[in-house]
Design a protein around this motif. Structure first.
Motif, mmCIF file in Angstrom:
data_model
loop_
_atom_site.group_PDB
_atom_site.id
_atom_site.type_symbol
_atom_site.label_atom_id
_atom_site.label_comp_id
_atom_site.label_asym_id
_atom_site.label_seq_id
_atom_site.Cartn_x
_atom_site.Cartn_y
_atom_site.Cartn_z
ATOM 1 N N LEU A 24 0.822 -1.202 0.000
ATOM 2 C CA LEU A 24 0.000 0.000 0.000
ATOM 3 C C LEU A 24 0.860 1.257 0.000
ATOM 4 O O LEU A 24 0.517 2.258 -0.629
ATOM 5 C CB LEU A 24 -0.927 -0.002 1.213
ATOM 6 C CG LEU A 24 -1.927 1.154 1.322
ATOM 7 C CD1 LEU A 24 -2.862 1.167 0.132
ATOM 8 C CD2 LEU A 24 -2.713 1.056 2.627
ATOM 9 N N VAL A 25 2.001 1.197 0.688
ATOM 10 C CA VAL A 25 2.915 2.348 0.708
ATOM 11 C C VAL A 25 3.483 2.597 -0.680
ATOM 12 O O VAL A 25 3.486 3.730 -1.174
ATOM 13 C CB VAL A 25 4.054 2.121 1.719
ATOM 14 C CG1 VAL A 25 5.040 3.285 1.691
ATOM 15 C CG2 VAL A 25 3.492 1.965 3.126
ATOM 16 N N ALA A 26 3.969 1.541 -1.315
ATOM 17 C CA ALA A 26 4.579 1.689 -2.636
ATOM 18 C C ALA A 26 3.586 2.259 -3.643
ATOM 19 O O ALA A 26 3.908 3.188 -4.401
ATOM 20 C CB ALA A 26 5.111 0.341 -3.118
ATOM 21 N N VAL A 27 2.360 1.740 -3.659
ATOM 22 C CA VAL A 27 1.362 2.214 -4.620
ATOM 23 C C VAL A 27 0.946 3.646 -4.303
ATOM 24 O O VAL A 27 0.796 4.478 -5.208
ATOM 25 C CB VAL A 27 0.137 1.275 -4.621
ATOM 26 C CG1 VAL A 27 -0.946 1.815 -5.546
ATOM 27 C CG2 VAL A 27 0.542 -0.123 -5.066
ATOM 28 N N SER A 28 0.774 3.967 -3.027
ATOM 29 C CA SER A 28 0.325 5.309 -2.648
ATOM 30 C C SER A 28 1.386 6.359 -2.949
ATOM 31 O O SER A 28 1.061 7.480 -3.359
ATOM 32 C CB SER A 28 -0.039 5.341 -1.158
ATOM 33 O OG SER A 28 -1.106 4.464 -0.871
ATOM 34 N N VAL A 29 2.657 6.020 -2.752
ATOM 35 C CA VAL A 29 3.734 6.965 -3.051
ATOM 36 C C VAL A 29 3.810 7.235 -4.547
ATOM 37 O O VAL A 29 4.165 8.341 -4.970
ATOM 38 C CB VAL A 29 5.076 6.436 -2.510
ATOM 39 C CG1 VAL A 29 6.246 7.231 -3.068
ATOM 40 C CG2 VAL A 29 5.094 6.507 -0.991
ATOM 41 N N LEU A 30 3.459 6.257 -5.356
ATOM 42 C CA LEU A 30 3.535 6.426 -6.802
ATOM 43 C C LEU A 30 2.301 7.105 -7.388
ATOM 44 O O LEU A 30 2.419 7.908 -8.326
ATOM 45 C CB LEU A 30 3.726 5.058 -7.473
ATOM 46 C CG LEU A 30 5.079 4.380 -7.250
ATOM 47 C CD1 LEU A 30 5.071 2.990 -7.866
ATOM 48 C CD2 LEU A 30 6.214 5.209 -7.831
ATOM 49 N N THR A 31 1.116 6.799 -6.838
ATOM 50 C CA THR A 31 -0.116 7.241 -7.501
ATOM 51 C C THR A 31 -0.966 8.198 -6.683
ATOM 52 O O THR A 31 -1.738 8.975 -7.254
ATOM 53 C CB THR A 31 -0.981 6.026 -7.876
ATOM 54 O OG1 THR A 31 -1.403 5.357 -6.671
ATOM 55 C CG2 THR A 31 -0.201 5.051 -8.739
ATOM 56 N N GLY A 32 -0.897 8.136 -5.354
ATOM 57 C CA GLY A 32 -1.757 8.950 -4.524
ATOM 58 C C GLY A 32 -2.526 8.088 -3.541
ATOM 59 O O GLY A 32 -2.288 6.883 -3.420
ATOM 60 N N PRO A 33 -3.482 8.679 -2.810
ATOM 61 C CA PRO A 33 -4.217 7.951 -1.760
ATOM 62 C C PRO A 33 -5.184 6.929 -2.334
ATOM 63 O O PRO A 33 -6.411 7.107 -2.331
ATOM 64 C CB PRO A 33 -4.948 9.074 -1.013
ATOM 65 C CG PRO A 33 -5.124 10.155 -2.026
ATOM 66 C CD PRO A 33 -3.906 10.085 -2.913
ATOM 67 N N VAL A 34 -4.656 5.827 -2.795
ATOM 68 C CA VAL A 34 -5.426 4.868 -3.571
ATOM 69 C C VAL A 34 -6.433 4.096 -2.719
ATOM 70 O O VAL A 34 -7.440 3.606 -3.236
ATOM 71 C CB VAL A 34 -4.455 3.895 -4.292
ATOM 72 C CG1 VAL A 34 -3.722 3.020 -3.289
ATOM 73 C CG2 VAL A 34 -5.180 3.042 -5.311
ATOM 74 N N TRP A 35 -6.190 3.988 -1.403
ATOM 75 C CA TRP A 35 -7.066 3.148 -0.580
ATOM 76 C C TRP A 35 -8.496 3.670 -0.558
ATOM 77 O O TRP A 35 -9.442 2.901 -0.456
ATOM 78 C CB TRP A 35 -6.511 3.027 0.824
ATOM 79 C CG TRP A 35 -7.269 2.031 1.660
ATOM 80 C CD1 TRP A 35 -8.135 2.281 2.680
ATOM 81 C CD2 TRP A 35 -7.236 0.597 1.523
ATOM 82 N NE1 TRP A 35 -8.651 1.118 3.193
ATOM 83 C CE2 TRP A 35 -8.118 0.063 2.498
ATOM 84 C CE3 TRP A 35 -6.570 -0.273 0.675
ATOM 85 C CZ2 TRP A 35 -8.321 -1.303 2.657
ATOM 86 C CZ3 TRP A 35 -6.773 -1.638 0.821
ATOM 87 C CH2 TRP A 35 -7.640 -2.144 1.798
#
Length: 456
Positions: free
Chosen positions: A115-126
């Motif tokens: 979740l950290v890796a995706v959020s750092v790349l794209t934004g607050p994805v959750w």
């Protein structure tokens, strides 16, 4: 996580300080000098603020915003994540027991670290893929919030992010201090409690409960402040942005420092808890507590250690933020929250330093297990255990170099962010002296972080 438990198969990191490409003492001294030099440079050459939430980014083409905002994409992402959650539930209920089940890997690897890796790349994805938010929308409960009686009760502003901080603490307790972190019963019980708390809170307070109290949504939101994308406050379009400007958009609400203290303190404790000295201490003391079983006595000791680490991080940052002169008492009370965003680069740096090999290698193992959720020898999508590549474990010097870089870069970015924000907040004559305590605190974090990560 920790050895001696059924989750040990998921243990992260390899080797120790002997695998470092340079001696540990050199790494510590070099990191401290890098941090000190950064502070000296920005203090002498950086006299006016350069970052802020109002700094313009570069708008992407309109079709990007239309695509991101389209119901098809958002519903597609949400429903895909919900179906994935159902797949994991099937694997948990009907799949093999213990470490061969996919649930621990999904829970501790793909969710917590991925979740950290995706959020750092794209934004607050959750907030888009949260299965609970998707169910909330499927049931039409979002329409209730636009009615005459939108919620049972308005969410109290004084609560801020405190519910999320306690939720995060509950997660790291399960991971690092519970009697059996890898137990299927323990993980499913935690998830059931989380689901019940989120459902009940959302029914009372509406969807704002998810934004303030869901530990994963707040976690994703916080680390996403380093993402290179954000929505332009002027045009409303998706724009590329300097992450340093994006970092300053972190909302200042009650509990924000507690959230970051839990994230940083728990990662530090994870390293400390793997040291032989602490393990021996826990084993010896747990055996001398006849009132509790040895497993629960050891859990109690680890819980105390975890709480100490979280409190130390929170208190030291709070004290350093308030250790400045020339400001009113009201401003001084606000400084810890207004500077808390500078901890986010340290948190992200530690997460990647601590869990990098864990994410890359155990993540592959988890995906392979998901391709055979019932343990019947399936090879969905052609995946097999032989496909897992342990490339980082096979090159420990490269791995440790990446880890040191993540820690040092995270601290350097934090120093720059704290200095720039201090230029906004502090009177001119205290803009340098007022940052000394914060600088010393971050040097201390650097020393302790590297020592715990490699020396323990």
């Amino acid at each position: 996580m920790t050895s001696g438990r059924s989750v040990s198969v998921l243990a992260h990191g390899v080797g120790g300080s002997t695998d470092l490409p340079v001696p540990l003492s050199f790494a510590l001294i070099g990191a401290a000098w890098a941090l000190t030099a950064t502070f000296g440079i920005v203090a002498l050459a950086w006299k006016t603020p350069r970052f802020g939430p109002d700094k313009p980014g570069r708008d992407l083409p309109r079709w990007v915003t239309r695509t991101v905002d389209s119901s098809f994409v958002r519903w597609g992402a949400g429903l895909t994540a919900l179906l994935f959650a159902v797949w994991v539930v099937i694997a948990a209920v009907f799949g093999p027991d213990g470490s061969d089940n996919a649930l621990p890997g999904v829970f501790y690897v793909l969710l917590w670290v991925g979740l950290v890796a995706v959020s750092v790349l794209t934004g607050p994805v959750w907030r888009v893929i949260s299965p609970l938010r998707t169910v909330w929308r499927l049931l039409g409960l979002t329409r209730r919030e636009t009615s005459d009686r939108p919620v049972v009760r308005t969410y109290p502003p004084s609560w801020g992010y405190w519910p999320a901080a306690f939720g995060l603490l509950a997660f790291v307790w399960l991971e690092l201090a519970s009697p059996d972190a890898g137990s299927m019963v323990a993980i499913t019980s935690w998830l059931l409690a989380y689901t019940a708390a989120m459902a009940l809170g959302a029914w009372v307070f509406g969807s704002r409960w998810f934004a303030r109290a869901d530990p994963f949504e707040v976690y994703s939101m916080a680390v996403s402040r380093l993402a290179p994308f954000r929505r332009s406050p002027v045009t409303g379009r998706i724009a590329t942005v300097n992450p340093m400007n994006h970092l300053t958009t972190m909302p200042v609400r009650p509990g924000v420092l507690a959230v970051l203290a839990v994230l940083l303190g728990s990662t530090a404790f994870d390293s400390f808890s793997q040291s032989p000295a602490f393990r021996n201490f826990v084993d010896q003391r747990a055996a001398s507590l006849p009132v509790l079983s040895q497993a629960w006595a050891a859990s109690l000791l680890r819980t105390a250690g975890l709480v100490v680490f979280v409190v130390v991080v929170g208190v030291t940052f709070w004290a350093a933020a308030r250790a400045t002169g020339g400001v009113t008492a009201q401003r001084r009370r606000k400084l810890p929250g207004e500077l808390a965003h500078s901890l986010i680069p340290i948190v992200v740096g530690y997460v990647f330093a601590h869990y990098l090999s864990y994410l890359v290698e155990r993540g592959q193992e988890t995906v392979v297990r998901l391709a055979d959720p019932l343990g019947r020898g399936w090879h969905l999508f052609g995946l097999d255990r032989a496909d897992v590549q342990y490339v980082l474990s096979q090159h420990p010097s490269v791995l440790w170099s990446i880890k040191v870089s993540c820690v040092v870069i995270g601290h350097i970015v934090a120093v720059v962010a704290a200095h720039d924000r201090a230029l906004h907040l502090l009177p001119r004559r205290h803009q340098i002296s007022g940052q000394v305590a914060m600088m010393l605190t971050m040097v201390g974090y650097t020393f302790m972080g590297l020592y715990l990560l490699f020396g323990g």
